[in-house]
Each structure stands twice: as C-alpha cells, then as structure tokens.
Scaffold this motif. Structure first.
Motif, mmCIF file in Angstrom:
data_model
loop_
_atom_site.group_PDB
_atom_site.id
_atom_site.type_symbol
_atom_site.label_atom_id
_atom_site.label_comp_id
_atom_site.label_asym_id
_atom_site.label_seq_id
_atom_site.Cartn_x
_atom_site.Cartn_y
_atom_site.Cartn_z
ATOM 1 N N VAL A 31 -22.162 -11.890 15.153
ATOM 2 C CA VAL A 31 -21.760 -13.019 15.837
ATOM 3 C C VAL A 31 -21.262 -13.719 14.371
ATOM 4 O O VAL A 31 -21.542 -14.103 13.781
ATOM 5 N N THR A 32 -20.222 -13.567 14.696
ATOM 6 C CA THR A 32 -19.536 -14.381 13.619
ATOM 7 C C THR A 32 -18.710 -15.744 14.086
ATOM 8 O O THR A 32 -17.922 -15.717 15.142
ATOM 9 N N THR A 33 -19.053 -17.036 13.452
ATOM 10 C CA THR A 33 -17.527 -17.575 13.903
ATOM 11 C C THR A 33 -18.164 -18.846 12.811
ATOM 12 O O THR A 33 -18.322 -19.014 11.840
ATOM 13 N N THR A 34 -17.484 -19.904 12.816
ATOM 14 C CA THR A 34 -17.661 -20.746 12.007
ATOM 15 C C THR A 34 -18.629 -21.644 11.781
ATOM 16 O O THR A 34 -19.718 -21.863 12.653
ATOM 17 N N THR A 35 -19.207 -22.204 10.403
ATOM 18 C CA THR A 35 -20.087 -22.518 10.344
ATOM 19 C C THR A 35 -20.521 -24.495 11.362
ATOM 20 O O THR A 35 -21.381 -24.307 11.940
ATOM 21 N N GLY A 36 -19.422 -24.845 11.180
ATOM 22 C CA GLY A 36 -20.363 -26.057 12.733
ATOM 23 C C GLY A 36 -20.052 -25.775 14.107
ATOM 24 O O GLY A 36 -21.146 -26.412 15.107
ATOM 25 N N PHE A 37 -19.225 -24.830 14.525
ATOM 26 C CA PHE A 37 -19.167 -24.251 15.689
ATOM 27 C C PHE A 37 -20.884 -23.733 15.618
ATOM 28 O O PHE A 37 -21.428 -24.132 16.985
ATOM 29 N N GLY A 38 -21.115 -22.806 15.060
ATOM 30 C CA GLY A 38 -22.876 -21.497 15.080
ATOM 31 C C GLY A 38 -23.392 -22.600 15.168
ATOM 32 O O GLY A 38 -25.353 -22.121 15.696
ATOM 33 N N THR A 39 -24.056 -23.917 13.838
ATOM 34 C CA THR A 39 -24.209 -24.807 14.440
ATOM 35 C C THR A 39 -25.169 -25.243 15.272
ATOM 36 O O THR A 39 -25.794 -25.608 15.210
ATOM 37 N N LEU A 40 -24.122 -26.417 15.376
ATOM 38 C CA LEU A 40 -24.069 -27.557 16.199
ATOM 39 C C LEU A 40 -23.983 -27.100 17.997
ATOM 40 O O LEU A 40 -24.400 -27.934 18.733
ATOM 41 N N TRP A 41 -23.372 -25.837 18.311
ATOM 42 C CA TRP A 41 -22.977 -25.622 19.808
ATOM 43 C C TRP A 41 -23.950 -24.251 19.562
ATOM 44 O O TRP A 41 -24.697 -24.432 20.647
ATOM 45 N N LEU A 42 -23.526 -23.680 19.328
ATOM 46 C CA LEU A 42 -24.356 -21.970 19.643
ATOM 47 C C LEU A 42 -25.360 -21.869 19.177
ATOM 48 O O LEU A 42 -26.438 -21.860 20.342
ATOM 49 N N ALA A 43 -26.067 -21.695 17.910
ATOM 50 C CA ALA A 43 -27.669 -22.083 17.889
ATOM 51 C C ALA A 43 -28.830 -21.871 18.949
ATOM 52 O O ALA A 43 -29.364 -22.170 19.662
ATOM 53 N N PRO A 44 -28.102 -23.663 19.192
ATOM 54 C CA PRO A 44 -29.111 -24.248 20.075
ATOM 55 C C PRO A 44 -29.905 -23.553 21.669
ATOM 56 O O PRO A 44 -30.575 -24.282 22.373
ATOM 57 N N ARG A 45 -28.161 -23.150 21.846
ATOM 58 C CA ARG A 45 -27.803 -23.067 23.197
ATOM 59 C C ARG A 45 -28.560 -20.541 23.202
ATOM 60 O O ARG A 45 -28.985 -21.066 24.674
ATOM 61 N N LEU A 46 -28.761 -20.496 21.886
ATOM 62 C CA LEU A 46 -29.361 -18.922 21.533
ATOM 63 C C LEU A 46 -30.747 -19.098 22.315
ATOM 64 O O LEU A 46 -31.179 -17.835 22.917
ATOM 65 N N PRO A 47 -32.003 -19.774 22.662
ATOM 66 C CA PRO A 47 -33.605 -19.638 23.358
ATOM 67 C C PRO A 47 -32.616 -19.265 24.492
ATOM 68 O O PRO A 47 -34.199 -18.319 24.773
ATOM 69 N N THR A 48 -31.861 -19.191 24.512
ATOM 70 C CA THR A 48 -32.075 -19.055 27.229
ATOM 71 C C THR A 48 -31.273 -17.296 26.950
ATOM 72 O O THR A 48 -32.178 -17.089 27.496
ATOM 73 N N LEU A 49 -30.932 -17.567 25.709
ATOM 74 C CA LEU A 49 -30.509 -15.703 25.586
ATOM 75 C C LEU A 49 -31.720 -15.422 25.211
ATOM 76 O O LEU A 49 -31.912 -13.796 25.990
ATOM 77 N N ASP B 269 -19.299 -7.523 15.058
ATOM 78 C CA ASP B 269 -19.143 -6.725 16.790
ATOM 79 C C ASP B 269 -18.587 -8.028 17.379
ATOM 80 O O ASP B 269 -17.941 -7.445 18.566
ATOM 81 N N VAL B 270 -18.776 -9.263 17.133
ATOM 82 C CA VAL B 270 -18.140 -10.382 18.377
ATOM 83 C C VAL B 270 -17.693 -11.526 17.582
ATOM 84 O O VAL B 270 -18.556 -12.155 16.353
ATOM 85 N N ALA B 271 -16.313 -12.282 17.509
ATOM 86 C CA ALA B 271 -16.511 -13.410 16.386
ATOM 87 C C ALA B 271 -15.738 -14.638 18.305
ATOM 88 O O ALA B 271 -15.352 -13.746 18.962
ATOM 89 N N ILE B 272 -16.169 -15.673 17.119
ATOM 90 C CA ILE B 272 -16.039 -17.061 18.198
ATOM 91 C C ILE B 272 -14.761 -17.342 17.816
ATOM 92 O O ILE B 272 -15.938 -18.186 16.367
ATOM 93 N N ARG B 273 -13.587 -17.447 17.516
ATOM 94 C CA ARG B 273 -12.285 -18.086 16.455
ATOM 95 C C ARG B 273 -11.634 -19.536 17.404
ATOM 96 O O ARG B 273 -11.479 -19.452 18.170
ATOM 97 N N MET B 274 -11.532 -20.767 16.034
ATOM 98 C CA MET B 274 -11.030 -21.908 17.139
ATOM 99 C C MET B 274 -9.310 -21.818 16.671
ATOM 100 O O MET B 274 -8.604 -22.062 16.343
#
Length: 306
Positions: free
Chosen positions: A95-113, A139-144
């Motif tokens: 999974v690729t995304t920006t440093t900000g979105f990946g560290t501040l929004w996505l990563a903290p929610r990954l425990p649920t997954l 494989d997957v991108a989250i882009r602004m």
C-alpha cells in the motif's frame, strides 16, 4: 533466456556472494558458478566483478538485476493472488500513500484490520512520489488527487482541506491572532511551498507567506508539521482529518482554508478479484464512512450550540 539461470543470477545478485546464494538455493558453489558463467557467455557480457570480499554487479549486471527483481515481485504477487480464496485472506499487500496520511490516519487504524485478518502482511510505503501501479510498484494507492492512469479501478473516499491549527498550550501562552496580519507575531509551520505536496496546500501556504511572517518552520511532510505544532512551536497548516484523533488542536482563523482535496483509493484492474485488495478496500471504506458520520454529528452539535 534460461529461466533457471536467471533465478540463480537473481539469488547471487541479491546475496552478493556465491556461498550465500548456494545456501538459499541448496546448490554447491561450483554449480552456481557454472550457471553464472554460462549465462554470461549466452549474453556475451560480464555480469559480476569478482573480488576477495564478494561479488559486485557490473553495469550490465545491474540492468539484468533490475529486470529479475521486477519479475520476482510480479511472480510473488501472482502467486499470492492465486492463493487468494473466498474463505482465507493472507499474503502481502503493498500500500502506498503520503507520509502524512499514512502515519496520522491509516496506521493508527490498522489494528482493526489485523484483528480480522491476522495472516495479512501489509507493506506500507509512505512517500510523496506517486508510485506506478500498472508497473506493480504497489498494489493499492491512496492518493490526494484522482489517478490519471486509465487502467485503474478508483474510488473517491472523501474530501479534505488544509487549515490552520495551534496547540492549546501555545494559544494559552501566545493567544490567537485576530487577523492574518497578526501572523507576523507568530511562527508559521508548514510544508515548503515548493515541496511535493497537494496543490491546494501549497496554494494556501503561498497565500499566507504574502503576509509579513518573520519566523517560519518548514517540514517536508504533515507528520513533522503536526509534531512541531504539538511542541508549541507555532501555528501550523494541517489537513482537517487530524482533528478527530488530535482533539487538543485549536483551529486558528476558521474562515481560512484551502480548496477541497479529493482522496482516492486506486488499484490495477488485474487485482479486481484479489481477496487481499478487497478486504483492504472495504476496511478503508468502512473507516471513512464511520469518520464522515462522526464529523457530521460533531458539526450538527456545533451548529446547535451556536
């Protein structure tokens, strides 16, 4: 070109020595050496510089290693897709995304997954550079912004805006500026206007810098901007999705914000039936829907109180 020889070449190039490659391939050093010499003869080139400390790829060897590395990644991804089944989800998803979105929004929610799919392996690649999904860099991108490639499946997740925030401690000590001209008495924390970032954020920063701001701190990602704001260094330009997880942030200049920035999730058409991609896509979508609902409730409550 002999696939078996390429496989052996790749192992040697990756390990940097015949001995280590032999341990991986369960082949003798002499057998590997013969295969490498045969491959070099067939290509009429030298692939390795040989010295006492090991092997170093020649320029031609680097070119071939780049090709075998790409082939190996595609083969691993294909094998994982083949193993996908309706009942099991395992294997790696990149999974690729920006440093900000990946560290501040996505990563903290990954425990649920991970709680749902403990055998899933996520390779989270955080950078501002847009990776090429068609070439399987991810494989997957989250882009602004909306992806421009035609052969991608895309889904618009939400819209965000860049706004100005300060910490409660900073506001208690320095107060909130009443006009943009008052920013001259404060430090502005932001990404460099010329750095790789969403265009709307850069436009907002350029506008703010037209005021006589004497002190600035520029960081090359929003994670760094947030940490500086939380350290009471000044007023920062940050994406509004942070306010849920960092409620101690205080918005400055409620009327000042960037244009809307669309957030898209995208993946190649060939991964349409991948279970790993499906569960990740559905997880992110669920989290976004829940986030939107909480935002709507908070906005309604704030409107009633006003």
């Amino acid at each position: 070109m002999d696939w078996d020889k390429l496989r052996i070449f790749h192992a040697v190039a990756d390990a940097g020595s015949l001995t280590h490659a032999g341990d991986t391939l369960h082949l003798s050093q002499s057998a590997i050496s013969r295969q490498i010499r045969s491959l070099e003869d067939s290509l009429d080139t030298t692939l390795f510089h040989r010295h006492a400390r090991g092997l170093i790829l020649t320029e031609q060897g680097e070119l071939l290693f780049e090709a075998t590395r790409s082939m190996n990644k595609r083969l691993e991804a294909t094998a994982a897709r083949i193993r996908d089944s309706e009942d099991e989800v395992y294997g790696e998803i990149r999974v690729t995304t920006t440093t900000g979105f990946g560290t501040l929004w996505l990563a903290p929610r990954l425990p649920t997954l991970y709680d749902r799919y403990p055998d899933l392996k996520i390779d989270l690649m955080l950078e501002e550079r847009v990776l090429d999904l068609a070439m399987r860099e991810a494989d997957v991108a989250i882009r602004m912004k909306e992806p421009s490639q035609a052969d991608l499946i895309r889904r618009r997740l939400m819209n965000i805006r860049m706004r100005l925030y300060a910490s409660a401690e900073y506001v208690a000590e320095r107060g909130i500026p009443e006009t943009l001209e008052d920013l001259s008495e404060h430090r502005l924390i932001c990404q460099n206007a010329n750095a790789a970032q969403v265009q709307a954020g850069g436009v907002l920063v350029q506008h703010l810098l037209t005021y006589d701001i004497r002190s600035t701190l520029t960081v090359n990602n929003y994670y760094g901007v947030l940490q500086a704001v939380r350290s009471n260094l000044g007023i920062g330009v940050l994406p509004d999705y942070l306010t849920e997880d960092f409620p101690q942030l205080i918005r400055v200049f409620p009327e000042v914000e960037s244009a809307e920035v669309p957030v898209f999730l995208a993946y190649p058409e060939e991964l349409r039936h991948s279970k790993r991609v499906a569960v990740f896509r559905d997880f992110v979508t669920e989290e976004i829907i829940a986030y939107r609902k909480r935002q709507a409730s908070e906005n309604l409550l704030a409107a009633r109180e006003a």
